[in-house]
Design a protein around this motif. Structure first.
Motif, short mmCIF file in Angstrom:
data_model
loop_
_atom_site.label_atom_id
_atom_site.label_comp_id
_atom_site.label_asym_id
_atom_site.label_seq_id
_atom_site.Cartn_x
_atom_site.Cartn_y
_atom_site.Cartn_z
N PHE A 1 -1.20 2.02 -6.02
CA PHE A 1 -2.53 1.83 -6.59
C PHE A 1 -3.16 0.53 -6.10
O PHE A 1 -4.33 0.51 -5.71
CB PHE A 1 -2.44 1.84 -8.12
N ALA A 2 -2.39 -0.55 -6.07
CA ALA A 2 -2.90 -1.84 -5.59
C ALA A 2 -3.29 -1.74 -4.12
O ALA A 2 -4.32 -2.28 -3.69
CB ALA A 2 -1.85 -2.94 -5.79
N LYS A 3 -2.49 -1.04 -3.32
CA LYS A 3 -2.79 -0.87 -1.89
C LYS A 3 -4.08 -0.06 -1.70
O LYS A 3 -4.92 -0.41 -0.87
CB LYS A 3 -1.61 -0.17 -1.21
N LEU A 4 -4.25 1.00 -2.48
CA LEU A 4 -5.47 1.81 -2.39
C LEU A 4 -6.71 1.00 -2.76
O LEU A 4 -7.74 1.07 -2.08
CB LEU A 4 -5.36 3.03 -3.31
N ILE A 5 -6.62 0.24 -3.85
CA ILE A 5 -7.75 -0.58 -4.27
C ILE A 5 -8.10 -1.60 -3.20
O ILE A 5 -9.26 -1.79 -2.84
CB ILE A 5 -7.46 -1.27 -5.62
N ASN A 6 -7.09 -2.27 -2.65
CA ASN A 6 -7.33 -3.27 -1.62
C ASN A 6 -8.00 -2.64 -0.40
O ASN A 6 -8.97 -3.18 0.13
CB ASN A 6 -6.03 -3.96 -1.22
N ASN A 7 -7.49 -1.49 0.05
CA ASN A 7 -8.07 -0.83 1.22
C ASN A 7 -9.53 -0.46 0.97
O ASN A 7 -10.38 -0.64 1.85
CB ASN A 7 -7.27 0.40 1.61
N LYS A 8 -9.84 0.07 -0.20
CA LYS A 8 -11.23 0.46 -0.52
C LYS A 8 -12.14 -0.76 -0.56
O LYS A 8 -13.27 -0.72 -0.07
CB LYS A 8 -11.29 1.21 -1.85
N LEU A 9 -11.67 -1.85 -1.17
CA LEU A 9 -12.49 -3.06 -1.24
C LEU A 9 -12.75 -3.64 0.14
O LEU A 9 -13.88 -4.00 0.46
CB LEU A 9 -11.82 -4.11 -2.13
N VAL A 10 -11.72 -3.71 0.97
CA VAL A 10 -11.89 -4.26 2.32
C VAL A 10 -12.86 -3.39 3.12
O VAL A 10 -13.75 -3.90 3.80
CB VAL A 10 -10.53 -4.40 3.04
N GLN A 11 -12.71 -2.06 3.03
CA GLN A 11 -13.64 -1.14 3.72
C GLN A 11 -15.07 -1.37 3.26
O GLN A 11 -15.99 -1.43 4.08
CB GLN A 11 -13.24 0.31 3.48
#
Length: 114
Positions: free
Chosen positions: A28-38
């Motif tokens: 979940f943390a990895k998904l959130i980070n990827n979406k925010l960076v994108q």
């Protein structure tokens, strides 16, 4: 630390770190980070000098850029004194006002979908 069987006991790489997050929390943390960076990269709201939480950038690239900049600024003047102050903010997120972060994310255009 959990030991591995592949290295001698004196080698720090022999041990695996222990994480307090379960696998779903990590995903979940990895998904959130990827979406925010994108989102921030797509909207060009992240600075070029930002190194943390970005692909192909991290502490190593930041230190390399810092070293190059100091060397360039100093040039051939060997008498110039350069002072640097660094901070370790590894646990900073644990002490931050989370509601303020959410507010700033919403203000920057990140949609609230929860």
């Amino acid at each position: 630390m959990i030991p591995k069987n592949t290295a001698p006991s004196s080698d720090p790489r022999k041990y695996r770190p222990i994480s307090l997050l379960n696998y779903m929390g990590k995903i979940f943390a990895k998904l959130i980070n990827n979406k925010l960076v994108q989102h921030f990269e797509r909207n060009n709201t992240i600075r070029e000098t930002q190194h943390g939480f970005r692909k192909r950038r991290g502490t190593t690239t930041l230190l390399a850029n810092l070293y190059e900049r100091v060397a360039r600024e100093k040039g051939t003047d060997r008498k110039t004194l350069i002072t640097m102050v660094t901070r370790d903010v590894q646990k900073a997120f644990d002490k931050v006002w989370h509601e303020a972060i959410i507010y700033k994310l919403i203000q920057s255009g990140v949609e609230k979908k929860w």
